[in-house]
Design a protein around this motif. Structure first.
Motif, PDB file in Angstrom:
ATOM      1  N   MET A  81      48.724  52.637  61.535  1.00  0.00           N
ATOM      2  CA  MET A  81      49.664  53.881  61.540  1.00  0.00           C
ATOM      3  C   MET A  81      51.100  53.200  61.434  1.00  0.00           C
ATOM      4  O   MET A  81      51.968  53.698  60.787  1.00  0.00           O
ATOM      5  CB  MET A  81      49.756  54.557  62.911  1.00  0.00           C
ATOM      6  CG  MET A  81      48.603  55.562  63.186  1.00  0.00           C
ATOM      7  SD  MET A  81      48.229  56.488  61.658  1.00  0.00           S
ATOM      8  CE  MET A  81      49.201  57.860  62.031  1.00  0.00           C
ATOM      9  N   ARG A  82      51.222  51.942  61.572  1.00  0.00           N
ATOM     10  CA  ARG A  82      52.454  51.026  61.658  1.00  0.00           C
ATOM     11  C   ARG A  82      52.690  50.678  60.648  1.00  0.00           C
ATOM     12  O   ARG A  82      53.654  50.618  59.890  1.00  0.00           O
ATOM     13  CB  ARG A  82      52.363  50.168  63.079  1.00  0.00           C
ATOM     14  CG  ARG A  82      53.197  50.755  64.220  1.00  0.00           C
ATOM     15  CD  ARG A  82      52.409  51.130  65.203  1.00  0.00           C
ATOM     16  NE  ARG A  82      52.932  51.961  66.185  1.00  0.00           N
ATOM     17  CZ  ARG A  82      52.463  52.994  66.904  1.00  0.00           C
ATOM     18  NH1 ARG A  82      51.058  53.383  66.389  1.00  0.00           N
ATOM     19  NH2 ARG A  82      52.832  53.728  67.660  1.00  0.00           N
ATOM     20  N   GLY A 133      52.888  53.090  57.693  1.00  0.00           N
ATOM     21  CA  GLY A 133      54.382  53.704  57.982  1.00  0.00           C
ATOM     22  C   GLY A 133      55.500  52.994  57.282  1.00  0.00           C
ATOM     23  O   GLY A 133      56.069  53.499  56.564  1.00  0.00           O
ATOM     24  N   LEU A 138      54.876  53.208  53.412  1.00  0.00           N
ATOM     25  CA  LEU A 138      55.096  54.635  53.124  1.00  0.00           C
ATOM     26  C   LEU A 138      56.625  54.819  52.923  1.00  0.00           C
ATOM     27  O   LEU A 138      57.295  55.682  52.058  1.00  0.00           O
ATOM     28  CB  LEU A 138      54.511  55.646  54.009  1.00  0.00           C
ATOM     29  CG  LEU A 138      53.155  55.932  53.714  1.00  0.00           C
ATOM     30  CD1 LEU A 138      52.370  56.793  54.996  1.00  0.00           C
ATOM     31  CD2 LEU A 138      52.875  56.748  52.504  1.00  0.00           C
ATOM     32  N   ALA A 142      49.077  57.965  52.613  1.00  0.00           N
ATOM     33  CA  ALA A 142      49.597  58.977  53.147  1.00  0.00           C
ATOM     34  C   ALA A 142      48.514  59.875  53.818  1.00  0.00           C
ATOM     35  O   ALA A 142      48.579  60.342  55.051  1.00  0.00           O
ATOM     36  CB  ALA A 142      50.577  59.935  52.096  1.00  0.00           C
ATOM     37  N   HIS A 156      46.861  58.111  56.809  1.00  0.00           N
ATOM     38  CA  HIS A 156      47.682  58.225  57.767  1.00  0.00           C
ATOM     39  C   HIS A 156      47.971  59.411  58.444  1.00  0.00           C
ATOM     40  O   HIS A 156      47.815  59.717  59.465  1.00  0.00           O
ATOM     41  CB  HIS A 156      49.276  57.683  57.323  1.00  0.00           C
ATOM     42  CG  HIS A 156      50.379  57.778  58.287  1.00  0.00           C
ATOM     43  ND1 HIS A 156      50.858  56.545  58.753  1.00  0.00           N
ATOM     44  CD2 HIS A 156      51.179  58.664  58.751  1.00  0.00           C
ATOM     45  CE1 HIS A 156      51.771  56.862  59.552  1.00  0.00           C
ATOM     46  NE2 HIS A 156      52.030  58.214  59.537  1.00  0.00           N
ATOM     47  N   GLY A 161      46.522  60.448  62.022  1.00  0.00           N
ATOM     48  CA  GLY A 161      47.620  61.034  63.031  1.00  0.00           C
ATOM     49  C   GLY A 161      47.269  62.607  63.595  1.00  0.00           C
ATOM     50  O   GLY A 161      47.252  62.613  64.819  1.00  0.00           O
TER      51      GLY A 161
HETATM   52  C1  HEM Z   1      57.977  57.834  56.029  1.00  0.00           C
HETATM   53  C2  HEM Z   1      56.964  57.392  56.158  1.00  0.00           C
HETATM   54  C3  HEM Z   1      56.354  57.575  57.649  1.00  0.00           C
HETATM   55  C4  HEM Z   1      56.408  56.831  58.618  1.00  0.00           C
HETATM   56  C5  HEM Z   1      57.513  55.555  58.773  1.00  0.00           C
HETATM   57  C6  HEM Z   1      55.608  57.017  59.758  1.00  0.00           C
HETATM   58  C7  HEM Z   1      55.272  56.615  60.725  1.00  0.00           C
HETATM   59  C8  HEM Z   1      54.332  56.923  61.905  1.00  0.00           C
HETATM   60  C9  HEM Z   1      54.050  56.295  62.973  1.00  0.00           C
HETATM   61  C10 HEM Z   1      54.681  54.891  63.531  1.00  0.00           C
HETATM   62  C11 HEM Z   1      53.192  57.133  63.846  1.00  0.00           C
HETATM   63  C12 HEM Z   1      52.603  56.864  65.003  1.00  0.00           C
HETATM   64  C13 HEM Z   1      53.191  57.336  66.028  1.00  0.00           C
HETATM   65  C14 HEM Z   1      52.659  57.357  67.612  1.00  0.00           C
HETATM   66  O1  HEM Z   1      51.360  56.639  67.570  1.00  0.00           O
HETATM   67  O2  HEM Z   1      53.350  57.778  68.683  1.00  0.00           O
HETATM   68  C15 HEM Z   1      53.044  58.293  62.965  1.00  0.00           C
HETATM   69  C16 HEM Z   1      52.158  59.360  63.462  1.00  0.00           C
HETATM   70  C17 HEM Z   1      51.790  60.354  62.472  1.00  0.00           C
HETATM   71  N1  HEM Z   1      52.064  60.464  61.354  1.00  0.00           N
HETATM   72 FE1  HEM Z   1      53.509  59.375  60.066  1.00  0.00          FE
HETATM   73  N2  HEM Z   1      54.898  58.363  59.223  1.00  0.00           N
HETATM   74  C18 HEM Z   1      55.344  58.556  57.676  1.00  0.00           C
HETATM   75  C19 HEM Z   1      54.747  59.288  56.923  1.00  0.00           C
HETATM   76  C20 HEM Z   1      53.907  60.256  57.427  1.00  0.00           C
HETATM   77  C21 HEM Z   1      53.102  61.369  56.384  1.00  0.00           C
HETATM   78  C22 HEM Z   1      53.634  61.453  54.797  1.00  0.00           C
HETATM   79  C23 HEM Z   1      52.262  62.244  57.073  1.00  0.00           C
HETATM   80  C24 HEM Z   1      51.777  63.323  56.593  1.00  0.00           C
HETATM   81  C25 HEM Z   1      50.952  63.212  55.712  1.00  0.00           C
HETATM   82  C26 HEM Z   1      52.471  61.902  58.425  1.00  0.00           C
HETATM   83  C27 HEM Z   1      51.692  62.295  59.734  1.00  0.00           C
HETATM   84  C28 HEM Z   1      51.407  61.643  60.565  1.00  0.00           C
HETATM   85  C29 HEM Z   1      50.923  62.375  61.842  1.00  0.00           C
HETATM   86  C30 HEM Z   1      50.150  63.664  61.847  1.00  0.00           C
HETATM   87  C31 HEM Z   1      51.008  61.598  62.999  1.00  0.00           C
HETATM   88  C32 HEM Z   1      50.586  61.724  64.473  1.00  0.00           C
HETATM   89  C33 HEM Z   1      51.652  62.391  65.543  1.00  0.00           C
HETATM   90  C34 HEM Z   1      51.339  62.101  66.886  1.00  0.00           C
HETATM   91  O3  HEM Z   1      50.771  61.157  67.223  1.00  0.00           O
HETATM   92  O4  HEM Z   1      52.008  62.618  67.434  1.00  0.00           O
HETATM   93  N3  HEM Z   1      53.237  60.465  58.584  1.00  0.00           N
HETATM   94  N4  HEM Z   1      53.783  58.331  61.760  1.00  0.00           N
END
Ligand code: HEM
Length: 141
Positions: free
Chosen positions: A22-23, A26, A29, A75, A78, A82
């Motif tokens: 995820m990190r 991220g 992305l 994506a 990810h 998520g």
């Molecule tokens: C700009 C780029 C992005 C970054 C830097 C990023 C970063 C992150 C990180 C670090 C987490 C983990 C959070 C945690 O474990 O508490 C996360 C969770 C998540 N991301 Fe991203 N993300 C990005 C783009 C996206 C995209 C494009 C999607 C959808 C396709 C997405 C969907 C999710 C979902 C559903 C979670 C889980 C949320 C949760 O645990 O509450 N993210 N993201």
């Protein structure tokens, strides 16, 4: 709770690698998504340049094919991972949880397969007839 060393699980730790993914995804992305938005919206004629010919031009280049496929894979995995975290956190029934997590990976896998096929097999000349504005370009190709 502190686990004594002898009883610790020595197998590969999927949850840890999911956390790392995820990190790492991220960070990648941020570059891929903002690069994509910048090139499509801030260069040339900006949003006015986006039409079928613009997409044809981008997909003619292996660089943009790989950029877009990488963005798609990272994506979707990810997003699915998520959502899996959210499902695991909130769905209390083990059966519903298993069904939802399976549905997430199946739909992500299907979209990855379909998207990758589209990007690498995209041919703007399929079905083009003389009345199409693409006719001359397709004859020359
Ligand atoms: C700009 C780029 C992005 C970054 C830097 C990023 C970063 C992150 C990180 C670090 C987490 C983990 C959070 C945690 O474990 O508490 C996360 C969770 C998540 N991301 Fe991203 N993300 C990005 C783009 C996206 C995209 C494009 C999607 C959808 C396709 C997405 C969907 C999710 C979902 C559903 C979670 C889980 C949320 C949760 O645990 O509450 N993210 N993201």
């Amino acid at each position: 709770m502190i686990v004594p060393p002898r009883t610790r699980n020595k197998g590969s730790n999927w949850e840890k690698w999911g956390w790392v993914y995820m990190r790492a995804s991220g960070v990648l992305l941020v570059v891929l998504i903002f690069g994509h938005l910048f090139v499509n919206l801030m260069t040339g004629d900006g949003i006015h340049q986006i039409d079928f010919a613009f997409v044809v031009g981008k997909f003619a280049s292996p660089f943009w094919q790989w950029w877009d496929v990488l963005m798609l894979w990272l994506a979707l995995i990810h997003g699915a991972n998520g959502m899996r975290t959210i499902v695991n956190d909130y769905v209390t029934s083990p059966t519903v949880r298993r069904v939802l997590v399976w549905a997430l990976w199946l739909s992500a896998g299907f979209l990855i397969l379909l998207g990758t096929l589209v990007v690498f097999t995209f041919d703007p000349c399929i079905g083009v007839t003389e009345s199409s504005s693409l006719w001359d370009m397709c004859q020359a190709a």
